[in-house]
Motif scaffolding. Sequence first.
Motif, PDB file in Angstrom:
ATOM      1  N   VAL A  56       0.876  -1.170   0.000  1.00  0.00           N
ATOM      2  CA  VAL A  56       0.000   0.000   0.000  1.00  0.00           C
ATOM      3  C   VAL A  56       0.913   1.218   0.000  1.00  0.00           C
ATOM      4  O   VAL A  56       1.934   1.238   0.712  1.00  0.00           O
ATOM      5  N   SER A  57       0.563   2.226  -0.793  1.00  0.00           N
ATOM      6  CA  SER A  57       1.454   3.388  -0.887  1.00  0.00           C
ATOM      7  C   SER A  57       0.662   4.680  -0.977  1.00  0.00           C
ATOM      8  O   SER A  57      -0.524   4.690  -1.326  1.00  0.00           O
ATOM      9  N   ALA A  58       1.364   5.747  -0.651  1.00  0.00           N
ATOM     10  CA  ALA A  58       0.796   7.096  -0.790  1.00  0.00           C
ATOM     11  C   ALA A  58       1.337   7.703  -2.074  1.00  0.00           C
ATOM     12  O   ALA A  58       2.342   7.252  -2.624  1.00  0.00           O
ATOM     13  N   GLU A  59       0.665   8.730  -2.548  1.00  0.00           N
ATOM     14  CA  GLU A  59       1.140   9.437  -3.733  1.00  0.00           C
ATOM     15  C   GLU A  59       1.279  10.916  -3.402  1.00  0.00           C
ATOM     16  O   GLU A  59       0.800  11.408  -2.379  1.00  0.00           O
ATOM     17  N   GLU A  60       1.908  11.619  -4.305  1.00  0.00           N
ATOM     18  CA  GLU A  60       2.188  13.037  -4.066  1.00  0.00           C
ATOM     19  C   GLU A  60       0.914  13.837  -3.860  1.00  0.00           C
ATOM     20  O   GLU A  60       0.880  14.790  -3.076  1.00  0.00           O
ATOM     21  N   ARG A  61      -0.171  13.457  -4.563  1.00  0.00           N
ATOM     22  CA  ARG A  61      -1.432  14.198  -4.435  1.00  0.00           C
ATOM     23  C   ARG A  61      -1.949  14.148  -3.001  1.00  0.00           C
ATOM     24  O   ARG A  61      -2.467  15.126  -2.484  1.00  0.00           O
ATOM     25  N   LEU A  62      -1.788  13.009  -2.320  1.00  0.00           N
ATOM     26  CA  LEU A  62      -2.233  12.895  -0.933  1.00  0.00           C
ATOM     27  C   LEU A  62      -1.393  13.789  -0.024  1.00  0.00           C
ATOM     28  O   LEU A  62      -1.937  14.477   0.853  1.00  0.00           O
ATOM     29  N   ILE A  63      -0.090  13.800  -0.231  1.00  0.00           N
ATOM     30  CA  ILE A  63       0.784  14.650   0.581  1.00  0.00           C
ATOM     31  C   ILE A  63       0.410  16.111   0.374  1.00  0.00           C
ATOM     32  O   ILE A  63       0.340  16.902   1.324  1.00  0.00           O
ATOM     33  N   GLY A  64       0.135  16.472  -0.888  1.00  0.00           N
ATOM     34  CA  GLY A  64      -0.278  17.847  -1.177  1.00  0.00           C
ATOM     35  C   GLY A  64      -1.592  18.192  -0.502  1.00  0.00           C
ATOM     36  O   GLY A  64      -1.752  19.282   0.054  1.00  0.00           O
ATOM     37  N   PHE A  65      -2.546  17.262  -0.537  1.00  0.00           N
ATOM     38  CA  PHE A  65      -3.838  17.506   0.104  1.00  0.00           C
ATOM     39  C   PHE A  65      -3.674  17.723   1.605  1.00  0.00           C
ATOM     40  O   PHE A  65      -4.232  18.662   2.182  1.00  0.00           O
ATOM     41  N   LEU A  66      -2.897  16.852   2.262  1.00  0.00           N
ATOM     42  CA  LEU A  66      -2.702  16.984   3.703  1.00  0.00           C
ATOM     43  C   LEU A  66      -1.977  18.277   4.063  1.00  0.00           C
ATOM     44  O   LEU A  66      -2.123  18.785   5.176  1.00  0.00           O
ATOM     45  N   SER A  67      -1.238  18.824   3.093  1.00  0.00           N
ATOM     46  CA  SER A  67      -0.501  20.071   3.330  1.00  0.00           C
ATOM     47  C   SER A  67      -1.312  21.308   2.964  1.00  0.00           C
ATOM     48  O   SER A  67      -0.846  22.427   3.171  1.00  0.00           O
ATOM     49  N   GLY A  68      -2.504  21.113   2.381  1.00  0.00           N
ATOM     50  CA  GLY A  68      -3.356  22.254   2.051  1.00  0.00           C
ATOM     51  C   GLY A  68      -3.476  22.568   0.578  1.00  0.00           C
ATOM     52  O   GLY A  68      -4.083  23.568   0.198  1.00  0.00           O
ATOM     53  N   ASP A  69      -2.926  21.712  -0.302  1.00  0.00           N
ATOM     54  CA  ASP A  69      -2.981  21.940  -1.749  1.00  0.00           C
ATOM     55  C   ASP A  69      -4.277  21.360  -2.309  1.00  0.00           C
ATOM     56  O   ASP A  69      -4.585  20.187  -2.099  1.00  0.00           O
ATOM     57  N   ASP A  70      -5.039  22.181  -3.069  1.00  0.00           N
ATOM     58  CA  ASP A  70      -6.310  21.724  -3.649  1.00  0.00           C
ATOM     59  C   ASP A  70      -6.228  21.481  -5.150  1.00  0.00           C
ATOM     60  O   ASP A  70      -7.244  21.405  -5.833  1.00  0.00           O
ATOM     61  N   GLY A  71      -5.028  21.390  -5.675  1.00  0.00           N
ATOM     62  CA  GLY A  71      -4.881  21.154  -7.108  1.00  0.00           C
ATOM     63  C   GLY A  71      -5.424  19.795  -7.522  1.00  0.00           C
ATOM     64  O   GLY A  71      -5.409  18.833  -6.743  1.00  0.00           O
ATOM     65  N   LEU A  72      -5.902  19.703  -8.772  1.00  0.00           N
ATOM     66  CA  LEU A  72      -6.451  18.448  -9.288  1.00  0.00           C
ATOM     67  C   LEU A  72      -5.318  17.485  -9.614  1.00  0.00           C
ATOM     68  O   LEU A  72      -4.242  17.880 -10.057  1.00  0.00           O
ATOM     69  N   HIS A  73      -5.565  16.216  -9.396  1.00  0.00           N
ATOM     70  CA  HIS A  73      -4.560  15.191  -9.695  1.00  0.00           C
ATOM     71  C   HIS A  73      -4.119  15.319 -11.153  1.00  0.00           C
ATOM     72  O   HIS A  73      -4.961  15.346 -12.061  1.00  0.00           O
ATOM     73  N   PRO A  74      -2.807  15.394 -11.424  1.00  0.00           N
ATOM     74  CA  PRO A  74      -2.342  15.555 -12.815  1.00  0.00           C
ATOM     75  C   PRO A  74      -2.759  14.409 -13.722  1.00  0.00           C
ATOM     76  O   PRO A  74      -2.867  14.583 -14.937  1.00  0.00           O
ATOM     77  N   GLY A  75      -3.012  13.233 -13.140  1.00  0.00           N
ATOM     78  CA  GLY A  75      -3.464  12.108 -13.959  1.00  0.00           C
ATOM     79  C   GLY A  75      -4.900  12.223 -14.416  1.00  0.00           C
ATOM     80  O   GLY A  75      -5.361  11.445 -15.255  1.00  0.00           O
ATOM     81  N   LEU A  76      -5.631  13.205 -13.884  1.00  0.00           N
ATOM     82  CA  LEU A  76      -7.040  13.404 -14.246  1.00  0.00           C
ATOM     83  C   LEU A  76      -7.290  14.733 -14.949  1.00  0.00           C
ATOM     84  O   LEU A  76      -8.352  14.932 -15.539  1.00  0.00           O
ATOM     85  N   SER A  77      -6.338  15.632 -14.876  1.00  0.00           N
ATOM     86  CA  SER A  77      -6.586  17.023 -15.269  1.00  0.00           C
ATOM     87  C   SER A  77      -6.940  17.200 -16.737  1.00  0.00           C
ATOM     88  O   SER A  77      -7.609  18.176 -17.090  1.00  0.00           O
ATOM     89  N   ASP A  78      -6.516  16.285 -17.618  1.00  0.00           N
ATOM     90  CA  ASP A  78      -6.786  16.455 -19.055  1.00  0.00           C
ATOM     91  C   ASP A  78      -8.251  16.245 -19.410  1.00  0.00           C
ATOM     92  O   ASP A  78      -8.708  16.716 -20.453  1.00  0.00           O
ATOM     93  N   PHE A  79      -8.989  15.529 -18.572  1.00  0.00           N
ATOM     94  CA  PHE A  79     -10.380  15.229 -18.935  1.00  0.00           C
ATOM     95  C   PHE A  79     -11.345  15.405 -17.761  1.00  0.00           C
ATOM     96  O   PHE A  79     -12.454  14.896 -17.780  1.00  0.00           O
ATOM     97  N   THR A  80     -10.914  16.136 -16.737  1.00  0.00           N
ATOM     98  CA  THR A  80     -11.755  16.329 -15.553  1.00  0.00           C
ATOM     99  C   THR A  80     -11.761  17.796 -15.140  1.00  0.00           C
ATOM    100  O   THR A  80     -10.728  18.462 -15.190  1.00  0.00           O
ATOM    101  N   ARG A  81     -12.930  18.289 -14.755  1.00  0.00           N
ATOM    102  CA  ARG A  81     -13.064  19.640 -14.225  1.00  0.00           C
ATOM    103  C   ARG A  81     -13.739  19.577 -12.860  1.00  0.00           C
ATOM    104  O   ARG A  81     -14.577  18.715 -12.613  1.00  0.00           O
ATOM    105  N   VAL A  82     -13.351  20.518 -12.015  1.00  0.00           N
ATOM    106  CA  VAL A  82     -13.941  20.590 -10.682  1.00  0.00           C
ATOM    107  C   VAL A  82     -14.932  21.746 -10.651  1.00  0.00           C
ATOM    108  O   VAL A  82     -14.584  22.878 -10.988  1.00  0.00           O
ATOM    109  N   TYR A  83     -16.175  21.455 -10.281  1.00  0.00           N
ATOM    110  CA  TYR A  83     -17.178  22.497 -10.064  1.00  0.00           C
ATOM    111  C   TYR A  83     -17.526  22.494  -8.584  1.00  0.00           C
ATOM    112  O   TYR A  83     -17.913  21.465  -8.026  1.00  0.00           O
TER     113      TYR A  83
END
Length: 691
Positions: free
Chosen positions: A154-181
């Motif tokens: 089981v492993s963590a990824e950079e997106r989780l570390i960013g989230f726990l640190s306060g970063d709300d950016g979208l996962h780069p693996g989803l950003s090409d076809f996903t939008r946040v509303y």
Amino acid sequence: MSMIDTATRLIIARTDAYLADAGKGGSLRQYPTLEKEVSELTDEDLKDWARISGTRDRKIKLKEAESRYLFALDLLENDTVLQTLLELCVTEFIYPEFSAYLKANFDCDPCLHLAAVIEGRDGLSFDEIRRYARLARRLLIIDLKAEPLQYTKVSAEERLIGFLSGDDGLHPGLSDFTRVYTAKDELHEAFVNQDIIEKGIDHLSGQGRVLCLAGSGGRRFIARHIAKGLGSDFLFLNIADLIRQSGPNELASRRDMLIREAYSRSAGICLYGFNEQFITGGISDKERGRRDMETLAGMLFQPLEEEDIRLILCVDELKMMPGREFTGNWKVISLPESYDYEERKRLWQGLFELHGLKLDAASFASRYRMNPREAAFSVLDYIEESVDQTAPDSKEQDQQAREERFARISLESLQDTGDGTGRIIYPDVKLEDVKLKDKLKRVLKDTVNAVLSGPVILDEWGLKKNYPYGRGVSLLMTGPPGTGKTMSANAIAGELSLPLYQVNLSNVVDKYIGETEKNLERAFSFAEKHNVILFFDEADALFGTRSEIHDSKDRYANNEVSYLLQRMEAYDGVVLMATNIKGNIDPAFMRRIRFVAHFENPDEEMRRAIWEGCLTEEIPHEEIDLDYLAKQFDTFTGSVIKTVFLNACSFAAPDGVLQMKHLIYAIRQEKEKESAVNFTMDTLGKYAYLA
């Protein structure tokens, strides 16, 4: 010290303490980085940790990172085994040396077994392992199909570390076809379909977890309103782009990314981009497409449905969900295929007010049967061209000019549209351009008025309930070729600012049994979908009297006429028909026609008007004897006159001015074309010498 720093240092200290209890003291001596991190823990850090991790009172003011860490624990249902697993994975990500430490001392990577051992829970049951694994997937990377699952890394990824640190950016693996509303995003009023929005909110705010919006015309806009009503953020993902950009082994990985992203944001998911081509992969083998869709359902839809995540699916048709058993967690809402007059008027009025346009909503509601999405994009196209031409709508004084420009812009999208049975025409003529007798022109004007007034009398006057069928407007134009039937059809379309869909009868009438009916259905369906005027030109083959049945050919020919009669009654749009037949039209067909216009060859007065209408001010010309032309050539129809005039202008172009000789020469060519054997110069009368 941050919450993550404290958590990682504590888990290093706890693993070291576990090993010391097992008789392996001094385990950190070979790992100076880890040893240094543990040595920096202070009593104050431990007190803060105990205070924060021990509270669930959200009224206590916490730092952003502290709140997010507690939120992560909530997602893991505050289970100590999963908390330890989370901290093991985060520590391994931040300190690569920790991975070597675990392998040297425990002979494994971070996994459920290790977390359970550290927590004194060795010997988890099968059900506990499955439950823990599913909960862990909310934040961590874990393969639920791996065996044995408790020893799976089981492993963590950079997106989780960013989230726990306060970063709300979208996962780069989803950003090409996903939008946040987000629920805080501005969203204008839904002018129609408010009942659908309310049903969707009721379903997803209760026990429902999956909502399927089927149909076309603003599904994502409705989904956003539902999300806003729920007070929830939503991830909107284009399923077609996801498939296109994902290799065979990437879909499951990106599905899990999506799940983690949704949980970390407390967001729902909206999947869109389903279509027929997507299902079949653009191939004709629909059974293979169905199998592919079922595979996709197993890899994507079902895992998402099993999570505690609200899911909205936007599909064209329910058949795009093959094999789907609609349980109590599901709700299917179909968007309207059409909107009544009051709804259309409310839609147009809302869009015009939203964008500050001075256009008549009632007029647009009478003419256009666009769905909300089509109407919204038409308005945006209109505004964009207004800006490009530096001609804002507010400066345009002529209402008709504004509406005509809107019609042209909004319907340009149909230029390349067709279904193989006809072609789209954008008429630039009006009834005033057609030279006809007053009585005949009145019938054409009545047809236009019937279209414009239809919504008023059917909806506002309440006549719709008395006319469950036969509400469309139909006009049959009969008469010899060249008498103005086709031009009149174009003029009616021009008056209504609607495109004309001219059906090619050679592509409709088919010698094979049942094919003519299928082709007719395609034409009617296309007209219904694209809001065009359906025009059957030279349609003699379709309108003949049904005959007595002597053989199978007669029976099927009668079926074609009967089908046309039934389809016209069910059609709410505008149908124009032109035929050379005069007395051989089926009486049953005539009963279903609202307006009939009988065209005849023009008399002398009308022929002169047609000649005069051709001779515009822009054409340089000498004196033309219009009276002579109208009287001498009494067999000329309107179309013949226009052909002759066009040829004459071609002959006159090198001279720079149109003269009588050019017209006489063009007339001679026309007469010789009709009958070269019987032609004599006497036919040209007193101007024969000019030919």
